[in-house]
Scaffold this motif. Structure first.
Motif, mmCIF file in Angstrom:
data_model
loop_
_atom_site.group_PDB
_atom_site.id
_atom_site.type_symbol
_atom_site.label_atom_id
_atom_site.label_comp_id
_atom_site.label_asym_id
_atom_site.label_seq_id
_atom_site.Cartn_x
_atom_site.Cartn_y
_atom_site.Cartn_z
ATOM 1 N N ARG A 73 6.752 -3.838 6.525
ATOM 2 C CA ARG A 73 5.376 -4.247 6.235
ATOM 3 C C ARG A 73 5.263 -5.769 6.069
ATOM 4 O O ARG A 73 4.254 -6.367 6.442
ATOM 5 N N ILE A 74 6.315 -6.377 5.523
ATOM 6 C CA ILE A 74 6.296 -7.844 5.377
ATOM 7 C C ILE A 74 6.243 -8.483 6.765
ATOM 8 O O ILE A 74 5.419 -9.358 7.034
ATOM 9 N N GLU A 75 7.129 -8.007 7.640
ATOM 10 C CA GLU A 75 7.172 -8.551 9.007
ATOM 11 C C GLU A 75 5.825 -8.333 9.700
ATOM 12 O O GLU A 75 5.307 -9.232 10.367
ATOM 13 N N THR B 155 -0.782 -12.243 10.715
ATOM 14 C CA THR B 155 -1.459 -13.487 10.331
ATOM 15 C C THR B 155 -0.857 -14.705 11.047
ATOM 16 O O THR B 155 -1.236 -15.844 10.758
ATOM 17 N N GLY B 156 0.100 -14.467 11.932
ATOM 18 C CA GLY B 156 0.681 -15.556 12.717
ATOM 19 C C GLY B 156 1.572 -16.483 11.914
ATOM 20 O O GLY B 156 1.703 -17.676 12.234
ATOM 21 N N LEU B 157 2.207 -15.953 10.882
ATOM 22 C CA LEU B 157 3.055 -16.807 10.032
ATOM 23 C C LEU B 157 4.542 -16.473 10.153
ATOM 24 O O LEU B 157 5.355 -16.989 9.389
ATOM 25 N N TYR C 7 6.512 -10.195 -2.900
ATOM 26 C CA TYR C 7 6.054 -10.065 -4.297
ATOM 27 C C TYR C 7 4.889 -9.073 -4.384
ATOM 28 O O TYR C 7 4.921 -8.128 -5.169
ATOM 29 N N PHE C 8 3.873 -9.308 -3.530
ATOM 30 C CA PHE C 8 2.683 -8.460 -3.641
ATOM 31 C C PHE C 8 2.939 -7.056 -3.068
ATOM 32 O O PHE C 8 2.368 -6.083 -3.560
ATOM 33 N N ILE D 107 -3.035 -7.427 2.692
ATOM 34 C CA ILE D 107 -3.137 -6.304 3.642
ATOM 35 C C ILE D 107 -1.817 -5.584 3.878
ATOM 36 O O ILE D 107 -1.791 -4.547 4.526
ATOM 37 N N MET D 108 -0.724 -6.145 3.335
ATOM 38 C CA MET D 108 0.587 -5.626 3.721
ATOM 39 C C MET D 108 0.847 -4.190 3.227
ATOM 40 O O MET D 108 1.718 -3.515 3.755
#
Lengths: 371, 310
Positions: free
Chosen positions: B113-115, B121-123, B98-99, B148-149
């Protein structure tokens, strides 16, 4: 269009919204169908016969093909049953009524009670008028001779039996059920669009609104994309419910579905702008969820979504002109009765005006974004 | 300069929220903005983001006038708000998506960039989960991933470690340092002085909308290096104690917070025994005594008369 797409996704994931959007109207429509006897329209006629002659008895029997006859002893009971809609028409035959007809007197008259002249009650009213008119002519002709009078009335009645005509057709009853169904659709549209609009308040509460506006996206674009998504989902709601009404419940959708859709589209604009005004004037989603039923329910009731507007008093009927639900249901009624699009111009213009007023209310209050 | 603010004034009716603030932030800095609640930090950040209109002054970001180049400037800024700003009804992946799209990313670059942000962030392992299943620390990390993405040149982090476990805090502080090494300039606000001491190169202290001190950590500490600071834990307090201690030669400041007395004296005043006598003379038992080294917390206390967490 990213806000638009995600907004639709979020709405469709929200169980509460799906409930107000689809489940609620379906439940109400199903209930209406059950009450209406699987689509068969019930027309109850209440009769209080204080004369009790064979003429009045034959007259009442002749009405049996026009509806279900309910014998009632009290005029007030007839009035009460008409108000609670368990009777669609009622009449009181005063004592000495037959005598007055035979003597060609005008003093005794049958007192007819009905809420309004709907296309269901009018034919029965006309039948009563014609029957009694004919009886008066027969009495005049036979100069008050009782035997000749009864014979003449019997000839008349037998003649009527061969005539197909004034009875209530199924289509009329179907249209009334459809109108009831539409009332519930209108109600659920209002509830759904107001609930959907609270998504914006949720965004403000969880600060995503703040984050979105920190990005290059402009406030106007964010609002428009959200409103557009609510509008699109409302159209899906209209289509889904109408499809169910026509295909599953086999309801009579009138001669022009297109005109119905045009009207409902205009009303969806009202709903969306109403939701926008509500979110703008509410401090948070909690306040909005208190305001939604407080504002929507009176609109729904005044507009005639639950019962015909005509049963309300004159003052309430005048007040109901100031709510959009009145105009959408007036329009739907006209469309269901086959009136062309030109006949609903007033309703369409008024609905558009309502949406403009609500939209302006929604944009009136502006404040700075806070973290 | 990445940020150049000159004589900024913001009023809310009678309240002066930002009072003639001027500051510059150089490229590659981790800039610490300190101040208690209501000091004007968030108002200042909101004006930088264009969310709050200011009354006087000017803001230049990336050497461009903000009012004229708002769209271009905002594309290069990432914000980690003080409160969590994530959609609870979207998965972690969808939140970042979304962002990312808001900042104009699309296609393969968006996916990459999402990955990257989720890995950072370790998610990554929890990308399909909804935030309601996350711990406070994981939500904070998702909050950062969303900021930050798009590889912003300037990242504004408004108290990003509030209410989280030490492990997540450590991870976030490491992330800030990493992002800074990757080329982002960071504005970092915090209530935790030790965080600011650890990561910030330049610090500005703000209170009542005004800048009351600014400089590097070393410069700020030097401001009080000429002072001696003594903290005394008392068994009880006395009505005139503070006033009487202030009268002792060499005492610059005396503050009482609950049962703890902070006495600041000029260096070499040699008045410690007199201070102890003054306390003892009032029948108050001394439970503990500590001679402090200069810290940012101390600077803040001296400058504002209250602790940072007030």
């Amino acid at each position: 269009m990213m806000v638009f797409i995600y907004s639709i996704k979020r709405i469709l994931r929200d169980k509460g919204m799906l409930l107000s959007m689809i489940v609620l109207p379906i439940a109400f429509i199903t209930l209406t169908m059950i009450i209406s006897g699987d689509g068969e329209y019930i027309f109850n006629i209440g009769v209080a016969d204080f004369d009790g002659t064979s003429f009045t008895e034959d007259f009442i029997k002749s009405l049996e093909s026009r509806g279900t006859i309910l014998r009632i002893e009290d005029e007030k009971e007839i009035q009460r049953k008409i108000i609670d809609n368990s009777l669609q028409l009622g009449f009181v035959i005063p004592q000495g009524f037959t005598r007055s007809i035979m003597d060609n007197e005008s003093a005794a008259e049958i007192k007819v009670h009905r809420i309004n002249e709907t296309d269901v009650s009018v034919p029965v009213g006309l039948y009563i008028e014609n029957y009694l008119g004919a009886a008066k002519h027969i009495a005049e002709t036979v100069n008050g001779n009782e035997d000749d009078f009864y014979r003449g009335v019997e000839y008349y009645r037998n003649g009527l039996n061969g005539i197909e005509g004034l009875s209530i057709d199924n289509e009329t009853g179907d249209r009334i059920i459809t109108l009831n169904g539409m009332g519930f659709l209108v109600m659920s549209m209002l509830f759904f669009s107001s609930s959907a609009a609270t998504l914006i308040l949720e965004d403000k509460k969880n600060k995503t609104f703040y984050r979105v506006l920190s990005s290059p996206l402009k406030l106007k674009s964010y609002m428009l994309q959200n409103l557009l998504s609510f509008l699109v989902v409302t159209q899906l709601q209209i289509l889904a419910i109408m499809l169910l009404m026509s295909q599953v419940f086999k309801m009579n959708m009138g001669p022009s579905i297109i005109n119905l859709i045009i009207l409902l589209f205009a009303f969806s604009l009202v709903c969306i702008s109403f939701g926008n005004a509500l979110t703008s004037l509410s401090k948070d989603s909690r306040q909005a969820s208190v305001l939604i039923p407080l504002l929507v329910m009176p609109m729904v009731m005044l507009g005639g979504c639950f019962w015909p507007r005509d049963i309300m008093g004159a003052t309430l009927q005048r007040v109901s002109n100031f709510v959009p639900t009145t105009w959408i249901l007036k329009g739907i009624e006209k469309v269901l009765h086959g009136q062309p699009i030109t006949a609903i111009t007033t309703e369409l213009i008024i609905l558009i005006l309502f949406s403009v007023v609500f939209f302006l209310l929604g944009t009136w209050k502006k404040s700075e974004v806070t973290a | 300069m990445v940020v150049n603010i000159k004589n900024l004034v913001k009023r809310y009716n009678e309240l002066l929220a930002v009072d003639n603030v001027s500051l510059s932030i150089k490229e590659g800095e981790i800039f610490g903005l300190l101040g208690p609640n209501g000091a004007g930090k968030t108002t200042l950040i909101n004006t930088i983001l264009g969310l709050t209109r200011f009354d006087e002054g000017s803001i230049e970001i990336f050497e461009k006038d903000f009012k004229k180049h708002e769209y271009d400037i905002k594309k290069e800024i990432g914000i980690v708000p003080q409160d969590l700003a994530i959609f609870e009804d979207l998965t972690a992946y969808e939140n970042v998506d979304y962002f990312g799209r808001l900042y104009g990313l699309k296609g393969n670059l968006l996916k990459e960039r999402i990955e990257e942000a989720l890995n950072f962030t370790g998610l990554q392992e929890r990308k399909k989960d909804f935030p309601k299943k996350f711990s406070g620390g994981m939500k904070r990390r998702l909050n950062i991933a969303c900021a930050i993405m798009h590889h912003p040149k300037l990242i504004i982090m408004d108290e990003p470690t509030v209410g989280i476990d030490p492990q997540s805090r450590k991870m976030i502080l490491e992330s800030v340092k990493k992002l800074n090494k990757m080329g982002s300039t960071v504005i970092y606000t915090s209530h935790y002085m030790e965080e600011v001491e650890e990561i910030c190169s330049n610090i500005t202290i703000i209170d009542h909308g005004r800048i009351i001190a600014k400089g590097t950590k070393e410069e700020l500490k030097a401001m009080i290096a000429f002072e001696e600071r003594v903290t005394i834990q008392l068994s009880a307090i006395s009505f005139n104690l503070v006033d009487d201690i202030k009268k002792i030669d060499g005492v610059k400041e005396c503050l009482l917070q609950e049962n703890e007395l902070l006495v600041v004296s000029v260096r070499g005043a040699g008045n410690l025994s007199r201070i102890i006598d003054e306390v003892g003379g009032k029948g108050i038992e001394i439970k503990g005594l500590n001679i402090e080294k200069p810290t940012l917390e101390g600077i803040f206390l001296i400058l504002t008369g209250r602790s940072l967490r007030d």
